[in-house]
Write an enzyme that holds these catalytic residues in place. Structure first.
Site, PDB file in Angstrom:
ATOM      1  N   TYR A 163      11.922  -9.635  -4.491  1.00 28.56           N
ATOM      2  CA  TYR A 163      12.627  -8.239  -3.952  1.00 28.56           C
ATOM      3  C   TYR A 163      12.768  -8.067  -2.383  1.00 28.56           C
ATOM      4  O   TYR A 163      13.950  -8.014  -1.859  1.00 28.56           O
ATOM      5  CB  TYR A 163      11.613  -7.248  -4.642  1.00 28.56           C
TER       6      TYR A 163
ATOM      7  N   SER B  15      -0.439  -5.244   2.899  1.00 30.34           N
ATOM      8  CA  SER B  15      -0.177  -3.979   2.432  1.00 30.34           C
ATOM      9  C   SER B  15      -0.931  -2.899   2.768  1.00 30.34           C
ATOM     10  O   SER B  15      -2.171  -3.025   3.116  1.00 30.34           O
ATOM     11  CB  SER B  15      -0.497  -4.176   0.863  1.00 30.34           C
TER      12      SER B  15
ATOM     13  N   THR C 210      -2.526  -0.984   0.918  1.00 28.94           N
ATOM     14  CA  THR C 210      -3.656  -1.135   0.174  1.00 28.94           C
ATOM     15  C   THR C 210      -4.961  -1.636   0.592  1.00 28.94           C
ATOM     16  O   THR C 210      -5.962  -1.208   0.019  1.00 28.94           O
ATOM     17  CB  THR C 210      -3.491  -2.009  -1.155  1.00 28.94           C
TER      18      THR C 210
ATOM     19  N   TYR D  28      -5.911  -7.371  -6.604  1.00 29.48           N
ATOM     20  CA  TYR D  28      -4.534  -7.487  -5.797  1.00 29.48           C
ATOM     21  C   TYR D  28      -4.939  -6.975  -4.154  1.00 29.48           C
ATOM     22  O   TYR D  28      -4.706  -7.699  -3.273  1.00 29.48           O
ATOM     23  CB  TYR D  28      -3.443  -6.679  -6.307  1.00 29.48           C
TER      24      TYR D  28
ATOM     25  N   LYS E 142      -5.137  -9.279  -0.644  1.00 29.89           N
ATOM     26  CA  LYS E 142      -4.560  -9.053   0.756  1.00 29.89           C
ATOM     27  C   LYS E 142      -5.457  -9.009   1.640  1.00 29.89           C
ATOM     28  O   LYS E 142      -5.474  -9.558   2.851  1.00 29.89           O
ATOM     29  CB  LYS E 142      -3.825  -7.593   0.499  1.00 29.89           C
TER      30      LYS E 142
ATOM     31  N   TYR F 280       2.945  -3.349   4.733  1.00 26.21           N
ATOM     32  CA  TYR F 280       3.747  -2.331   4.217  1.00 26.21           C
ATOM     33  C   TYR F 280       3.335  -1.021   3.218  1.00 26.21           C
ATOM     34  O   TYR F 280       2.327  -1.090   2.526  1.00 26.21           O
ATOM     35  CB  TYR F 280       4.858  -2.952   2.934  1.00 26.21           C
TER      36      TYR F 280
ATOM     37  N   ARG G 219      -3.718   9.416 -12.785  1.00 28.81           N
ATOM     38  CA  ARG G 219      -3.835   7.937 -12.940  1.00 28.81           C
ATOM     39  C   ARG G 219      -5.026   7.742 -12.252  1.00 28.81           C
ATOM     40  O   ARG G 219      -5.486   7.983 -11.058  1.00 28.81           O
ATOM     41  CB  ARG G 219      -2.555   7.099 -12.332  1.00 28.81           C
TER      42      ARG G 219
END
Ligand code: NAD
Ligand code: UDP
Length: 345
Positions: free
Chosen positions: A10, A123, A125, A151, A155, A179, A297
């Site tokens: 992407y 990221s 994150t 994940y 990173k 990002y 969530r």
């Protein structure tokens, strides 16, 4: 020549267009585990030029070395990796293997071939989730490392590996781009995000509701401490993000020596709520997006967005596209590409 790992994905596919526009030569290296050659064909049509690519895995040093032998690779933009948070909780080993081991293998080969310039896709994150409230807007100096899934941890680990590599050899020139939430698609509507399964992220899900693939959107909670009660994120148009890579490459090329790895947030500096995104998408698509408010969530946080001033200062880059444009381009892509998965080769 720049090696673009994960260049068929992407963000990679949008970035190669901008690199081409800026006059850079590149070769894509991808194992097509989450993309297809079709995306490269489509980019090729946009830039009206064949795209050089080699199929391979970053963990496969033998193939990687062949590529380094064959081409004169001066730098790497490293997108390749797995990126689904939920899947990383189920398959942590595969995430650490692809992302962390894969990056180590890549760096070893780069070192062997004396290729010492790298831009890495990190990221937001990596920022400590528990501290996001205190530190939003997030600056690059905000605390990192208390990640909440494999994940994010992968990173964070790669960032640390890159910092240690630099300590051991300061001729490396390293840029880490953190990002925020990439969305949108190229204005042609021919390339975009193409989730294999049920999308976890907001924008692909909204697009699928708009196109009728899903009946409604679940809005995960409307009792957060935000203006309308729904979660707030810093959405960034993928073309703006792609352009940041060109600036990062220009910057690395202009350096005689780097004092330390450069770490830069890539976001807009603005926060948008879930309800605001739904409204913008309805306007862009002229479709109603039915939604239901459901429970929060697990693991979600109310609100975070970037402080994007450092990107402007050091790279001369800032985002220009609005959430209306993000939604218009996502919609253009979604409605034109209902069954793009079938074209995978
Ligand atoms: P993507 O899945 O579309 O692209 C990744 C590409 O890497 C795919 O083409 C895939 O086939 C390839 N790949 C995966 N593992 C590989 C391996 N072992 N060897 C060779 N190729 C491999 O993802 P994307 O959204 O374009 O993300 C690119 C990078 O940016 C990733 O590292 C991701 O973690 C990071 N990132 C993405 C987001 C986001 O929301 N999209 C946010 C922050 C960071
Ligand atoms: N979200 C939602 N419904 C969905 C997917 C996401 O309400 O089906 C919300 C989520 O709670 C968050 C925002 O949309 O507030 C962005 O979620 P996404 O997963 O896209 O990004 P992330 O949370 O990883 O930043």
């Amino acid at each position: 020549m720049i090696l673009i790992t994960g260049g068929a994905g992407y963000i990679g596919s949008h970035t190669i267009i901008e690199l081409h526009n800026a006059g850079y030569d590149f070769i894509v290296y991808d194992n097509f585990s989450n993309s297809s050659k079709e995306s490269l064909n489509r980019v090729s049509k946009i830039i009206k030029k064949d795209i050089l690519f080699e199929e391979g895995d970053i963990r496969d040093s033998i193939t990687l070395k062949k590529v380094f032998k064959k081409y004169n690779i001066a730098s790497v933009i490293h997108f390749a990796g797995l990126k689904a948070v939920g899947e990383s909780v189920k398959n942590p080993l595969s995430y650490y293997d692809n992302n962390v081991v894969g990056t180590i293998k890549l760096l070893e080969v780069m070192k062997e071939f004396n290729c010492k310039k790298i831009v890495f896709s990190s990221s937001a994150t990596v920022y400590n989730e528990v501290d996001t409230k205190k530190f939003t807007p997030l600056k690059e100096s905000s605390p990192t490392g208390k990640t909440t899934n494999p994940y994010g941890t992968s990173k964070y680990m790669i960032e640390e590996i890159l910092k240690d590599l630099f300590k051991s050899d300061n001729t490396f020139k390293i840029t880490i781009l953190r990002y925020f939430n990439p969305v949108g698609a190229h204005e042609s509507g021919t390339i975009g995000e193409d989730p294999n399964e049920i999308p976890n992220n907001l924008m692909p899900f909204i697009s699928q509701v708009a196109v009728g693939k899903k009946e409604f959107l679940n809005v995960f909670g409307n009792d957060y401490d935000t203006k309308d009660g729904t979660g707030v994120r810093d959405y960034i148009h993928v073309v703006d993000l792609a352009k940041a890579h060109v600036k990062a490459m220009d910057y690395l090329d202009s350096l005689l020596i780097n004092n330390k790895p450069l770490i830069v947030n890539i976001g807009t500096g603005l926060g948008s709520s879930v309800l605001k995104m739904i409204e913008a998408f309805e306007k862009a698509s002229n479709k109603k997006i039915p939604y239901k408010i459901t429970q929060r969530r697990a693991g979600d946080i109310a609100k975070y967005y970037s402080d994007s001033s450092y990107a402007k200062e050091i790279l001369g880059w800032s985002a220009t596209k609005t959430i209306d444009e993000m939604c218009e381009d996502s919609w253009k892509w979604q409605k034109n590409n209902l069954n793009v998965n079938k074209e995978r080769s």
